[in-house]
Write a protein that holds these residues in place. Sequence first.
Motif, PDB file in Angstrom:
ATOM      1  N   TYR A 173       0.831  -1.207   0.000  1.00 39.12           N
ATOM      2  CA  TYR A 173       0.000   0.000   0.000  1.00 39.12           C
ATOM      3  C   TYR A 173       0.866   1.258   0.000  1.00 39.12           C
ATOM      4  CZ  TYR A 173      -2.598   3.850   2.133  1.00 39.12           C
ATOM      5  OH  TYR A 173      -3.120   5.088   2.416  1.00 39.12           O
ATOM      6  N   ARG A 231       2.345   1.804  -3.419  1.00 39.97           N
ATOM      7  CA  ARG A 231       1.347   2.213  -4.418  1.00 39.97           C
ATOM      8  C   ARG A 231       0.911   3.656  -4.244  1.00 39.97           C
ATOM      9  NH1 ARG A 231      -1.352  -2.308  -2.783  1.00 39.97           N
ATOM     10  NH2 ARG A 231      -3.004  -0.987  -1.904  1.00 39.97           N
ATOM     11  N   ASN A 232       0.874   4.130  -3.022  1.00 36.83           N
ATOM     12  CA  ASN A 232       0.282   5.437  -2.745  1.00 36.83           C
ATOM     13  C   ASN A 232       1.313   6.529  -2.479  1.00 36.83           C
ATOM     14  OD1 ASN A 232      -2.876   5.071  -2.423  1.00 36.83           O
ATOM     15  ND2 ASN A 232      -1.902   3.236  -1.579  1.00 36.83           N
ATOM     16  N   THR A 263      -4.848  11.438  -1.759  1.00 38.74           N
ATOM     17  CA  THR A 263      -5.716  10.272  -1.595  1.00 38.74           C
ATOM     18  C   THR A 263      -6.700  10.567  -0.472  1.00 38.74           C
ATOM     19  OG1 THR A 263      -3.837   8.855  -2.179  1.00 38.74           O
ATOM     20  CG2 THR A 263      -5.752   7.781  -1.185  1.00 38.74           C
ATOM     21  N   ASP A 316     -11.021   6.704  -0.349  1.00 38.89           N
ATOM     22  CA  ASP A 316     -10.288   5.865  -1.293  1.00 38.89           C
ATOM     23  C   ASP A 316      -9.463   4.813  -0.566  1.00 38.89           C
ATOM     24  OD1 ASP A 316      -9.280   5.462  -4.163  1.00 38.89           O
ATOM     25  OD2 ASP A 316      -7.415   5.725  -3.048  1.00 38.89           O
ATOM     26  N   GLN A 350      -9.574   0.759  -0.874  1.00 40.82           N
ATOM     27  CA  GLN A 350      -8.413  -0.097  -1.112  1.00 40.82           C
ATOM     28  C   GLN A 350      -8.361  -1.240  -0.094  1.00 40.82           C
ATOM     29  OE1 GLN A 350      -4.528   1.725  -2.005  1.00 40.82           O
ATOM     30  NE2 GLN A 350      -5.565   3.703  -2.169  1.00 40.82           N
ATOM     31  N   GLN A 392     -10.897  -3.967  -0.814  1.00 39.51           N
ATOM     32  CA  GLN A 392     -10.441  -4.889  -1.860  1.00 39.51           C
ATOM     33  C   GLN A 392      -9.500  -5.943  -1.278  1.00 39.51           C
ATOM     34  OE1 GLN A 392      -8.724  -2.263  -4.785  1.00 39.51           O
ATOM     35  NE2 GLN A 392     -10.674  -1.978  -5.861  1.00 39.51           N
TER      36      GLN A 392
END
Length: 451
Positions: free
Chosen positions: A259, A262-263, A304, A308, A312, A315
Amino acid sequence: MVSTTPLPFSPEQQAWYAKACAKLDARRLQALLFDLTDIHSPTGAAREASQFMARHLSNVGMNASYRPMNERTGNVVAEKRGSGGGAALMLYAPIDTHLEGDASDDPWVGPPDYADLKPQARSEGDWVYGLGASNPKGMIATLTEVATALIEAEVPLIGDLIVAMADGGMPVDLAARDHAGMSAGVTHLLSRGVAPDFAIVMKPWNWVYHEEPGMGWFKLKVKGTLGYAGVPRETPGFRSSVVPAAHVILELEQWLIDYAERNTSGAVKPHGWISGVRAGWPERPAFPSAVTEIFFDIRINPRTTPGDVKAQFAQFVAALRERHPDFDLDWEMYGSVPGGTTSPANWIVQSARRGWEHIEQRAHPTPDLLGGQTDGAALRRFGIPTARIGWPWPAEGSPLPVAEGLGGMGATYVPDLMPCAHKIMYAVIDTLTRQRAELGLRSAHLSAEAD
């Protein structure tokens, strides 16, 4: 990264800066730091420390007041007005400490006998120890010393200097103290008439940052059934919650690492950490718990939203259920604070960088990516352009042993603070000896004409 725009001081500004810096006094800073550290101020119970600072700022020549939030705590606001036509610049730091400093911290902090974890101050040479002696009280002492030296130097300010401290700056949520924490104090402050044009937040690390992350708090439940230690593992109907939770923890840890990657963007890498696991009764170990709860904090990039991040994580849980259909999982997001950003081209960020470069004698580099969350994010969300500036942390070479991890929050080497004081003084004089138009702000005259 936007580069620093050069804007040399005028001869008058240079003279004012030199005079003000000559008034900076490390011994005076250390004395204030010791006295403030010796006043315990856990989140939600900072009244005594805040009242002490209000009195101190009054004594150095500022119009200072204590702003109560309830009977246990409140904030501090002090102002030194200029001649008019300039900006209002706020120097800000929180005042609460991250731990209680009593038996309730045990055993979660590890060995509690380190000087930097005690709510009593201790000095060894140039060092000050005690709960919060570095963060936040080293910051408060430094900002106060900057204001004191500026007043003593009689710098002819055009704009207004504000020095402010608020409770609730620590990333906690204490229900027993009116849910203190999560920037509750600075939100209270800014909602009640404290309205600067710019802010400088002092926090650890020797760079200037224009943005900071928010945070999201999650609880992940692994559900099973209540059991009994005397029955075999193949007993029909019994499902452990604890053993599956061990598998979930390992997968969650990897997801948090992914995470963050990705962010990552801008100056922020939003780390996440599992902070606690709760299940069962220590006094009833014969009965395995039907629920094991896993708690963790995820930092949130300013680009972000908390929504959101929530999506994430949803998911991740959906994929985890597919891989482990026998796991019974539930979750909730029980805390959220958005991040905040200021344009790196904004005046106050540029001014802070000029101050940094003036002292360091080199161009400001791209700083290390940031994961720490502070009240600076709240200031930016209120629309206040904010620069974060700091000092090398944690301090090295302590003559006393300090706790590992966050032990640096309670150990300050005072000489490390002085270069930061000079950098902040530079930005203060750079900002408060100019008219609003020079700072990219609308003047009161132009605003009246527009109306």
